[in-house]
Structures are given as C-alpha cells and as structure tokens.
Design an enzyme around this catalytic site. Sequence first.
Site, PDB file in Angstrom:
ATOM      1  N   ASN A  88       0.078  57.637  57.988  1.00 43.17           N
ATOM      2  CA  ASN A  88       0.762  56.868  59.042  1.00 43.17           C
ATOM      3  C   ASN A  88       1.920  57.620  59.695  1.00 43.17           C
ATOM      4  OD1 ASN A  88       2.145  56.505  56.617  1.00 43.17           O
ATOM      5  ND2 ASN A  88       2.937  54.511  57.217  1.00 43.17           N
TER       6      ASN A  88
ATOM      7  N   GLU B  79       6.313  56.022  46.526  1.00 40.75           N
ATOM      8  CA  GLU B  79       6.726  55.177  47.660  1.00 40.75           C
ATOM      9  C   GLU B  79       5.469  54.456  48.105  1.00 40.75           C
ATOM     10  OE1 GLU B  79       9.657  54.686  48.708  1.00 40.75           O
ATOM     11  OE2 GLU B  79      10.807  56.363  47.926  1.00 40.75           O
TER      12      GLU B  79
ATOM     13  N   CYS C 244       4.994  51.182  56.448  1.00 39.03           N
ATOM     14  CA  CYS C 244       5.223  50.528  55.149  1.00 39.03           C
ATOM     15  C   CYS C 244       6.360  49.514  55.249  1.00 39.03           C
ATOM     16  CB  CYS C 244       5.545  51.575  54.106  1.00 39.03           C
ATOM     17  SG  CYS C 244       6.878  52.654  54.600  1.00 39.03           S
TER      18      CYS C 244
ATOM     19  N   GLU D 277      14.035  58.193  48.158  1.00 37.23           N
ATOM     20  CA  GLU D 277      13.993  59.418  48.956  1.00 37.23           C
ATOM     21  C   GLU D 277      15.165  59.410  49.920  1.00 37.23           C
ATOM     22  OE1 GLU D 277       9.692  59.151  50.283  1.00 37.23           O
ATOM     23  OE2 GLU D 277       9.686  60.966  49.060  1.00 37.23           O
TER      24      GLU D 277
HETATM   25  P1  NAD Z   1      -3.536  55.865  50.386  1.00 40.47           P
HETATM   26  O1  NAD Z   1      -2.863  55.340  49.192  1.00 40.47           O
HETATM   27  O2  NAD Z   1      -4.970  55.538  50.620  1.00 40.47           O
HETATM   28  O3  NAD Z   1      -3.449  57.470  50.420  1.00 40.47           O
HETATM   29  C1  NAD Z   1      -2.218  58.160  50.312  1.00 40.47           C
HETATM   30  C2  NAD Z   1      -2.486  59.579  49.876  1.00 40.47           C
HETATM   31  O4  NAD Z   1      -2.966  59.548  48.531  1.00 40.47           O
HETATM   32  C3  NAD Z   1      -3.558  60.305  50.689  1.00 40.47           C
HETATM   33  O5  NAD Z   1      -3.199  61.671  50.797  1.00 40.47           O
HETATM   34  C4  NAD Z   1      -4.783  60.149  49.821  1.00 40.47           C
HETATM   35  O6  NAD Z   1      -5.761  61.140  50.022  1.00 40.47           O
HETATM   36  C5  NAD Z   1      -4.187  60.256  48.429  1.00 40.47           C
HETATM   37  N1  NAD Z   1      -4.968  59.631  47.356  1.00 40.47           N
HETATM   38  C6  NAD Z   1      -5.835  58.578  47.459  1.00 40.47           C
HETATM   39  N2  NAD Z   1      -6.330  58.274  46.246  1.00 40.47           N
HETATM   40  C7  NAD Z   1      -5.766  59.133  45.364  1.00 40.47           C
HETATM   41  C8  NAD Z   1      -5.845  59.292  43.946  1.00 40.47           C
HETATM   42  N3  NAD Z   1      -6.629  58.495  43.203  1.00 40.47           N
HETATM   43  N4  NAD Z   1      -5.119  60.257  43.359  1.00 40.47           N
HETATM   44  C9  NAD Z   1      -4.301  61.044  44.098  1.00 40.47           C
HETATM   45  N5  NAD Z   1      -4.181  60.946  45.431  1.00 40.47           N
HETATM   46  C10 NAD Z   1      -4.895  59.988  46.065  1.00 40.47           C
HETATM   47  O7  NAD Z   1      -2.601  55.415  51.585  1.00 40.47           O
HETATM   48  P2  NAD Z   1      -2.821  55.572  53.132  1.00 40.47           P
HETATM   49  O8  NAD Z   1      -3.913  54.623  53.504  1.00 40.47           O
HETATM   50  O9  NAD Z   1      -2.927  57.020  53.506  1.00 40.47           O
HETATM   51  O10 NAD Z   1      -1.401  55.040  53.665  1.00 40.47           O
HETATM   52  C11 NAD Z   1      -1.091  53.709  53.772  1.00 40.47           C
HETATM   53  C12 NAD Z   1      -0.306  53.214  52.568  1.00 40.47           C
HETATM   54  O11 NAD Z   1       0.849  54.002  52.356  1.00 40.47           O
HETATM   55  C13 NAD Z   1       0.213  51.796  52.789  1.00 40.47           C
HETATM   56  O12 NAD Z   1       0.072  51.037  51.618  1.00 40.47           O
HETATM   57  C14 NAD Z   1       1.687  52.007  53.097  1.00 40.47           C
HETATM   58  O13 NAD Z   1       2.519  50.924  52.818  1.00 40.47           O
HETATM   59  C15 NAD Z   1       1.997  53.169  52.237  1.00 40.47           C
HETATM   60  N6  NAD Z   1       3.206  53.816  52.735  1.00 40.47           N
HETATM   61  C16 NAD Z   1       4.367  53.693  52.025  1.00 40.47           C
HETATM   62  C17 NAD Z   1       5.536  54.266  52.487  1.00 40.47           C
HETATM   63  C18 NAD Z   1       6.827  54.145  51.725  1.00 40.47           C
HETATM   64  O14 NAD Z   1       7.724  54.919  51.975  1.00 40.47           O
HETATM   65  N7  NAD Z   1       6.955  53.213  50.802  1.00 40.47           N
HETATM   66  C19 NAD Z   1       5.528  54.991  53.686  1.00 40.47           C
HETATM   67  C20 NAD Z   1       4.331  55.095  54.389  1.00 40.47           C
HETATM   68  C21 NAD Z   1       3.170  54.509  53.891  1.00 40.47           C
END
Ligand code: NAD
Length: 452
Positions: A130, A228, A262, A431
């Site tokens: 995102n 996060e 998020c 962070e």
């Molecule tokens: P996601 O959890 O699907 O993927 C995040 C990252 O993790 C990607 O690089 C993905 O390839 C990797 N990943 C997926 N499965 C994995 C595993 N089993 N082991 C290791 N790595 C793995 O998230 P997304 O769809 O890319 O992003 C959206 C999510 O991120 C939403 O839930 C959003 O709230 C969250 N987010 C949180 C923050 C924050 O600061 N709290 C900021 C931005 C996004």
Amino acid sequence: MTQAVIEPATEQVLAEVGTTAAAELDRVVDAARAAQRHWWSLAPSARGAALAAIAAGIEAEAATLARLEARNVGMPIGDARGAVAGAAATFRYYAATPERLGGTTIPVAGGVDMTFREPLGVVGVITPWNFPLTIASWKIAPALAAGNAVVHKPAALTPMTAIELGRIGLEAGLPEGLLSVVVGSGSELGRALVEHPDVAKVSLTGSTAVGVDVGERAARQIKRVSLELGGKSPSIVFADADLDQAAAGLAGGVFGNAGQDCCARSRVFVERVALEPFLERLERTVAGMRVGDPLDEETEMGPLISAGHRTAVAEYTAGAQIAMQGSVPDGPGYWFPPTVLHPLADGDRAAREEIFGPVVGILPFDREEEAIARANATPYGLAGSIWTRDGARALRVARGLEAGALAINSYTSVRLGTPFGGFKQSGIGRELGADAPEAYTELKNVFMSTEG
Ligand code: NAD
C-alpha cells in the site's frame, strides 16, 4: 525467473522483474553478513554520510520515483511525490543516528558499568503493497543506521521502488550486499527469510494474519520481530466539533490511497445529535472526490491494487446499506467508488473487519463513555481520531482509547519524529521517532572492575 508487475489503473504490464528463489537466499544472506561486518567497522560519521547520500539520491530522482510509485500502486501522483519526499526525509533523519546511538554508564560498586547498543546483524524487512517506498524507508533507514545489513522483500505486487532504492543505496556508497532486495511471494520467499537462521530479526508490515504466521515461525528461533499490522481505526465526532473539517478530512482520512491505509478511519462514530448535519457534509465530500488516473494532477483517489482485492472489498458492501457512493471511471482499472455504509451495526462484518478499501461505516452514539467502549471493542488498536472543541474531553477520550497513534481534530497519525505502532493485534513495537533504531540493536552491558 521473472514476474510481471501490473499497473492497477490500466491492467497492463508495467514491468518484468527478476525474482529470487528461496534456495538463493543463503547466498544473499551470506553477502549481507560479510557487508554488515565491514559496515559496522566504519566510522559512525561515514555510516551517517552514506545514509545522507541515499536521501540525496532519492531527491535527485524524485520525479521518476514518484511516477513509478504512482503507476505501480495506483496512488495519486501528488501523494506519490509526498511519499518520495518522506522517504528522503527518513534517510536524512536517521543519518544522524550512527553518531548519536550511545549507551549509558550506570553507578555500581567496585567499578564502572557501561552499556552499548550493538547491531543485530542481518535484518529481514518485509513490506506491504500500500505504501511501498514509505514503509520500506521506515524500516531500512533505522536498521542500517544501527549498523545492520538488510534483506528487503517488498510485496510481490509492488517491487518497483524497492528495486530502485536498492540501486540508489549502492550508488550512495553502501557496501555491496548491505541492502539487498529480493522479489518473490510471501508464502515461499517471505517464509524462507523469516526462517533463515542467519537473519536475526524480521520487521514486517502487513496483515494481522501474516503477522501471526511470522510471529510463530520467528518464535521457534527466539528471533526478534517488529510487527506493524492491520487496523479498524475509529474516528469519534462530537457534536461540538468542526463538522466541516471532520467530514471533509475523510477524503484523506478514509478514502486516501483508496482506503488501502492501515490507519484508515473506517468506523466513524458520530454523536447522534450531529448525525444529520455530519451526513450532509460527508455527502459533499463523497460527491466531490475525484477518482481517476493516478497520473492526473487533479486525481484524489486511484484504483485498488488488484482485481482480487476489488472482489474482496466488494463483498463487504454487497449486502450492506449504502448511504452514499461516489463515481469511478469507465474502462480498465481496478476501480471502486468511495462508499459510505449507514445504517450499520457494530456487529456487522463491515464494521468489524479491516476492509482496506474506500468504505466507511457511520455509527451514531449518545454518550462519551459509550463511544470509547464501542471504539475499543475490536482486536485492533492502531490509530484513531477525536473531533471536539472541548480540550479536556479530547484528552480524556484519547487516554481512554486503546490505540497507539491518535490525533485530535486531525486525521494524521504519522510523523517522522514521533513513534508509530499499534496496541493489541495491530502489532508489536514502534517505528519512527528518535528511538526507532534501538529496535534494531541488542543492549550489551559491560562491568569493569576498578579494584586492585
Ligand atoms: P500481507 O500481510 O498480505 O503482506 C505483507 C508482506 O508480507 C508482503 O511482502 C507479503 O509478500 C509478505 N508475506 C505474506 N505472507 C507471508 C508469510 N507467511 N511469511 C512472510 N512474509 C509473508 O499484507 P498486504 O496485503 O501487502 O498489505 C495490507 C496489510 O498491511 C493490511 O492489513 C494493512 O493494515 C497492513 N498495513 C499495516 C501498516 C502498519 O503500519 N500497521 C501499514 C501498512 C499496511
């Protein structure tokens, strides 16, 4: 091997990028370990200078990077410029760290006691799609500043600016292998990075479900993690608030980045006596949202990231009562209109789960304590807003909310110099801010006897 990267506004292939197989990770991590030893041996000022050079490198290519981020994410170009400037500012901010990351001396009997902040070694950085460059910089800059090497796995959907950042790092003078970018799936490459025995810490931003998987695997090696994760953040609007600002601000507060944020304020609690005037104002916000080509200067909201994600978002609105909905362009692109759900019950799926799309639920309330209790009735605890002109109430509610990043009369939860992160299932760790590099260190204590 290569993979195609799709541009969400056109559904066309933006680029073919090389991928890294999980089996190749040993080589990448070995190179990172060697580079880290060299990096840590450099003078603190030299490490700081390299980070400042990365900031300058990002700025020198700001226009190209912003265009690339806008096309890869579907983010409006104005927002993408802000993201690039923010990434440069983050590297510049943490360029000061190497010369300031001191320890303490502690009064003890019989000698001198001192502490040192030492790097962990190789840090695995895993980022979502995102805000790719923004979130990468929040992790990579403090991790490098604390003396570590980084292996960065961006989301497979949005690797473009991560790859550029790796190149800029090298050109800025980072030792070869100190910052590696590996492209691949989360389920294979991401997991392999988490499980690699020579990766000392994993810093993940992603969904709570993935955070659980990463946390479980890391725990088997007592590996350090920063997580996060997701959110379902509230905004509480009292009747005495500036309703114009509270409603107009939702253009960014929940529809910004097409709601793929998020911190999106996706539950808006409105004091019942102000409900009608608030909805009138929100109607204007929704009707005025310019949804379209991310590269058009006038655009406020772009498409969603993928066809699959659009289907997932649409499922939340399918059976719900839609009070207002904006418009989207015709033709290709993963468009979804700004949408307001009302009435909606706290127990409805759209009010409980993170939608990660431009969808907001309006939830009326009568009393302050009721609003706090309902806002807290979620496993998440990332961000939130309080809108009122009553300062004492604003602080009372802020102290009552179970969330890490709150804003009063504002929807902005993130600032470079202030800590950011979640309560409850929104994460572990913080962070940004001056202390962030400490999360990438071990604290070593040394006692030296001065007797005899
Ligand atoms: P996601 O959890 O699907 O993927 C995040 C990252 O993790 C990607 O690089 C993905 O390839 C990797 N990943 C997926 N499965 C994995 C595993 N089993 N082991 C290791 N790595 C793995 O998230 P997304 O769809 O890319 O992003 C959206 C999510 O991120 C939403 O839930 C959003 O709230 C969250 N987010 C949180 C923050 C924050 O600061 N709290 C900021 C931005 C996004």
